[in-house]
Scaffold this motif. Structure first.
Motif, PDB file in Angstrom:
ATOM      1  N   GLY A  19      18.335  -3.990  56.901  1.00 24.97           N
ATOM      2  CA  GLY A  19      17.686  -2.555  57.187  1.00 24.97           C
ATOM      3  C   GLY A  19      17.340  -2.061  55.844  1.00 24.97           C
ATOM      4  O   GLY A  19      16.368  -1.354  55.903  1.00 24.97           O
ATOM      5  N   HIS A  20      18.066  -2.088  54.857  1.00 28.78           N
ATOM      6  CA  HIS A  20      17.906  -1.350  53.658  1.00 28.78           C
ATOM      7  C   HIS A  20      16.891  -2.124  52.895  1.00 28.78           C
ATOM      8  O   HIS A  20      15.847  -1.463  52.457  1.00 28.78           O
ATOM      9  CB  HIS A  20      19.148  -1.562  52.791  1.00 28.78           C
ATOM     10  CG  HIS A  20      20.274  -0.607  53.134  1.00 28.78           C
ATOM     11  ND1 HIS A  20      20.185   0.672  53.464  1.00 28.78           N
ATOM     12  CD2 HIS A  20      21.491  -0.832  53.875  1.00 28.78           C
ATOM     13  CE1 HIS A  20      21.258   1.149  53.673  1.00 28.78           C
ATOM     14  NE2 HIS A  20      22.109   0.163  54.215  1.00 28.78           N
ATOM     15  N   ASP A  47      20.177  -3.629  62.899  1.00 29.99           N
ATOM     16  CA  ASP A  47      20.110  -2.975  61.649  1.00 29.99           C
ATOM     17  C   ASP A  47      18.642  -2.105  61.468  1.00 29.99           C
ATOM     18  O   ASP A  47      18.536  -1.955  60.253  1.00 29.99           O
ATOM     19  CB  ASP A  47      20.583  -3.940  60.513  1.00 29.99           C
ATOM     20  CG  ASP A  47      21.863  -4.263  60.478  1.00 29.99           C
ATOM     21  OD1 ASP A  47      22.630  -3.615  61.187  1.00 29.99           O
ATOM     22  OD2 ASP A  47      22.179  -5.200  59.489  1.00 29.99           O
ATOM     23  N   ILE A  65      18.513   1.735  60.599  1.00 29.12           N
ATOM     24  CA  ILE A  65      18.293   2.078  58.898  1.00 29.12           C
ATOM     25  C   ILE A  65      17.026   2.840  58.658  1.00 29.12           C
ATOM     26  O   ILE A  65      16.767   3.655  58.169  1.00 29.12           O
ATOM     27  CB  ILE A  65      18.480   0.985  57.966  1.00 29.12           C
ATOM     28  CG1 ILE A  65      20.127   0.316  58.332  1.00 29.12           C
ATOM     29  CG2 ILE A  65      18.637   1.437  56.719  1.00 29.12           C
ATOM     30  CD1 ILE A  65      21.261   1.391  58.013  1.00 29.12           C
TER      31      ILE A  65
END
Length: 328
Positions: free
Chosen positions: A30-31, A55, A58
């Motif tokens: 996600g990041h 995820d 994010i």
């Protein structure tokens, strides 16, 4: 050498397979997707009502105008992603691997792969990464997808693989399927002077007696088993193959040609995945190498706690160590 199943402190069916005390990174996919989207305005995210569990939330929180919640409709998810790619966007579409492979195959094949669009399918819960039984365990996803033309398949080991794979998949032409590791993901490969290169295998550790060819979370287990086997004076080479298709036959076969006992290790059924990919390359090159498969069986798996299931089906570090010692 015999081992017993680990004593469990929890019966949670979605317990992590990461070892206690192991270094982890929270939601690395996600990041990494947010960072890639900041650098490339074409990147968008879609999910089939599973953003929190893949995820993708994010990106949804950081860039709500570039996230699209499609609801529980995987065919619509892929069809919409294809349409976005036709307009020049670079979609990352997330759902569980079982739904991508079993439920929406035709849409991925004809809407995305046949026109060779840059759509990146992100599959959560690949292989035996959940204890919720056959309805959620995508033990045959790579077998299903390997026969699809144009589709790149990536099976990452850890947070390093995921963080580095995302921008490369966004930049690469054509569609991809990423077997997602989500939540708190182990960090392993930074200790081995490693960088992810799409389409490339890497020798993480040299060895003279045995060679492990591994992908996904099983590379982590391969490295752990290699350290244990060293105590028994067994020198193990570990080759990580994060890209299953296209497959880096040259790097893998160069290791197999050295004549050591060889095993493939994968979080997937032994049918149609890494084992058969390597075996086909060996036969085509005429090496005559015998290869053992450390993989899930060709059957529907039980439900239960992950440590118990990994031990039962031979994916645990203890199981790998025991098998190699028994066969030397």
């Amino acid at each position: 050498m015999t081992t017993t199943a680990p004593k469990l402190k929890t019966s949670a069916m979605i317990a992590s397979f990461v070892d206690p005390g192991q270094r982890t990174v929270a939601a690395p996919f996600g990041h990494a997707l947010v960072r890639a989207a900041e650098a490339d305005p074409r990147i968008v995210g879609l999910s089939a009502d599973l953003a929190k569990y893949t995820d993708m939330h994010i990106l949804a929180q950081a860039m709500p105008d570039r996230f699209f919640q499609m609801g529980m409709a995987e065919q619509l998810l892929f069809g919409a992603a294809a349409g976005m790619a036709e307009t020049g966007l670079v979609p990352f579409a997330s759902t569980y691997s079982v739904f991508a492979a079993r439920r929406a195959y035709d849409f991925l094949c004809l809407d995305i792969a046949e026109p060779n669009l840059n759509v990146n399918i992100v599959g959560g819960l690949p292989g035996l990464t959940t204890g919720y039984g056959p309805s959620h365990q995508a033990t045959e996803d790579m077998a299903i997808f390997r026969g699809m033309p144009n589709l790149t398949i990536v099976d990452p080991c850890d947070s390093v693989d995921l963080e580095q794979a995302v921008p490369q998949l966004a930049a690469a032409p054509g569609p991809s399927y990423l077997r997602l590791l989500r939540g708190k993901v182990a960090t392993v490969l930074d200790e081995y002077d490693y960088t992810f290169e799409l389409g490339k295998a890497k020798v993480l550790r040299p060895g003279n007696d045995v060679v492990f060819i591994s992908s996904g979370l099983m590379t982590m287990r391969a490295l752990q088993a290699a350290e244990r086997l060293e105590r028994h004076n067994v020198d193990v080479s570990v080759v990580h193959t994060p890209t299953i298709k296209p497959f880096d036959s040259d790097t893998v076969l160069a290791e197999l040609a050295k004549g050591r006992r060889a095993y493939t290790l994968e979080n997937h059924t032994r049918v149609g995945g890494l084992f058969e990919t390597v075996a086909a390359a060996v036969v085509e090159r005429g090496l005559g190498v015998r290869i053992g498969a450390i993989a899930l069986p060709d059957e529907f798996l039980d439900a239960g706690a992950l440590p118990t299931l990994h031990h039962r089906y031979g994916l645990s570090t203890d199981s790998i160590e025991s098998r190699v010692l028994a066969e030397l």
